[in-house]
Design a protein around this motif. Structure first.
Motif, short mmCIF file in Angstrom:
data_model
loop_
_atom_site.label_atom_id
_atom_site.label_comp_id
_atom_site.label_asym_id
_atom_site.label_seq_id
_atom_site.Cartn_x
_atom_site.Cartn_y
_atom_site.Cartn_z
N ASP A 119 57.20 28.60 -6.13
CA ASP A 119 57.88 29.19 -4.69
C ASP A 119 58.27 28.63 -3.65
O ASP A 119 57.62 27.73 -2.80
N ILE A 120 59.50 28.52 -3.81
CA ILE A 120 60.58 27.53 -3.03
C ILE A 120 60.32 27.75 -1.41
O ILE A 120 60.05 26.72 -0.36
N LEU A 121 60.30 29.26 -1.32
CA LEU A 121 60.02 29.62 0.15
C LEU A 121 59.13 29.18 0.64
O LEU A 121 58.44 29.06 1.72
N ALA A 122 58.06 28.57 0.37
CA ALA A 122 56.67 27.77 1.42
C ALA A 122 56.63 26.80 0.76
O ALA A 122 55.51 26.59 1.56
N VAL A 123 58.03 25.96 0.75
CA VAL A 123 57.81 24.54 1.00
C VAL A 123 57.48 24.54 2.28
O VAL A 123 57.83 24.94 3.27
N SER A 124 56.39 22.98 2.70
CA SER A 124 56.49 22.16 4.35
C SER A 124 57.01 21.22 4.64
O SER A 124 58.07 20.98 3.62
N ARG A 125 57.37 21.06 5.59
CA ARG A 125 57.80 20.00 5.92
C ARG A 125 57.54 18.18 5.23
O ARG A 125 58.05 17.38 4.97
N LEU A 126 56.09 18.64 5.13
CA LEU A 126 55.54 17.47 4.00
C LEU A 126 56.04 17.60 2.82
O LEU A 126 56.17 16.21 1.53
N SER A 240 63.22 33.92 -5.74
CA SER A 240 63.94 32.44 -5.58
C SER A 240 64.67 31.75 -6.91
O SER A 240 65.21 31.09 -7.28
N GLY A 241 63.40 30.83 -7.98
CA GLY A 241 63.28 29.81 -8.38
C GLY A 241 63.57 30.18 -10.34
O GLY A 241 64.80 30.10 -10.48
#
Length: 275
Positions: A119-126, A240-241
C-alpha cells in the motif's frame, strides 16, 4: 500539482528501487530468486509477531528475515537436504505459520491484502525517512563488501584462497536482503518484493557492460518502473504495487529488443577494451 500522498509514494518507491536494484543484481548472478521469495514469505510471520508483541512492524520483519537467513545457513552446513528444498521448507513454513498466528489474533483488524500486495499510497514521512536512512546504510555496506561478495559469486574457492572471507560477505549480504525486504514490504507487499528485486536487475543485464554498471542501471530501471507504475495506477485506477511490477515487466520486455542487446554487447566490449 500532485497530491502529497502521491508525492510521498513516488519518493518512497524510488528510495526502495535504488537499493533493490544493486542487491537484485547479486540475486540474478547467484540464481537466488527463491531465496528472495523465502525471505518475503517469512516477512508475514514478522508482521504477525509485530502485532502480537506490539512492536514496530519493520523491525519485527527485519529480525524474522535475519533469523530465517541464519537458519538457512545453519541447515545448509549440516547437509542432508538441497538448498532449494530447504528454501521451500522455510518459505512455506514461515508463511503458513504467519497466517495461522494472524488467524488466532481475532482481536486485531488488519488489511491482509495490504501486506500481501503493498500500500505505497499510505506511506508516511516517517516511512520515507526509514526507507532512505536504511537504504543509504545498505548501499554503504554493500559497497564495502562488493569485492569479496562479487568474488564469491564468481568462484567461492578462489575468493577463499585470496583471503576475502566469502562466508562473512555472504552472511552480510543476507542481512542486507533482510533489511531491504523489511523496508520494502509496505511498498509492494510480501508477494511482490522479489519481483522488484529481480526484474530490474534482469533488464539491466542486457543493457550493461560490467557488474558495477549493471547495478546502476538496475537501480534506474527500478526507479523508472516505480514512476511509470504509480502514474499508470493513478490513470487506470489499478493497484499501485502490482502496477509497479507490471511496469518493470514492460521495461524488461523493452530490454529484449535487439537494439538494446547490441548496445549491451557494445558496452561490454568497450569495458573489456578499457580493462
Amino acid at each position: 500539482m500532485l497530491d502529497d500522498f502521491f508525492t510521498r509514494a513516488i519518493l518512497a518507491g524510488i528510495g526502495v528501487a535504488l537499493v533493490a536494484g544493486p542487491l537484485g543484481c547479486f540475486i540474478v548472478w547467484r540464481r537466488l530468486a527463491y531465496f528472495g521469495d523465502t525471505l518475503s514469505h517469512a516477512s508475514l510471520l514478522g508482521v504477525a509477531l509485530a502485532f502480537l508483541l506490539n512492536v514496530n512492524i519493520t523491525l519485527a520483519v527485519f529480525l524474522i528475515c535475519t533469523l530465517v537467513s541464519l537458519l538457512l545457513l545453519t541447515l545448509q552446513r549440516r547437509g542432508g537436504l538441497s538448498s532449494d528444498a530447504l528454501l521451500g521448507l522455510l518459505a512455506h513454513s514461515s508463511l503458513a505459520l504467519g497466517l495461522v498466528c494472524l488467524a488466532f489474533m481475532t482481536w486485531i483488524r488488519m488489511d491482509l491484502m495490504g501486506f500481501l500486495f503493498g500500500d505505497i499510497l499510505a506511506v508516511s514521512r516517517l516511512d520515507i525517512g526509514i526507507i532512505y536512512a536504511g537504504g543509504a546504510a545498505v548501499l554503504v555496506v554493500l559497497a564495502m563488501i562488493w569485492r569479496p561478495l562479487f568474488a564469491a559469486t564468481v568462484n567461492t574457492d578462489l575468493a577463499e584462497a585470496e583471503g576475502m572471507q566469502p562466508q562473512r560477505a555472504n552472511l552480510i549480504f543476507m542481512v542486507l536482503m533482510a533489511t531491504v525486504i523489511a523496508i520494502a514490504m509496505k511498498i509492494v507487499g510480501v508477494l511482490l518484493i522479489t519481483a522488484l528485486l529481480i526484474i530490474p536487475a534482469a533488464a539491466a543485464r542486457r543493457l550493461s557492460g560490467g557488474p558495477e554498471q549493471m547495478a546502476v542501471v538496475a537501480a534506474l530501471v527500478g526507479a523508472s518502473a516505480v514512476v511509470m507504475g504509480l502514474f499508470a495506477s493513478l490513470h487506470f485506477d489499478t493497484p499501485s504495487g502490482p502496477s509497479i511490477v507490471v511496469a518493470a515487466m514492460l521495461l524488461f520486455g523493452v530490454s529484449l529488443f535487439p537494439a538494446w542487446a547490441m548496445l549491451g554487447r557494445k558496452r561490454r566490449a568497450d569495458s573489456v577494451g578499457q580493462g
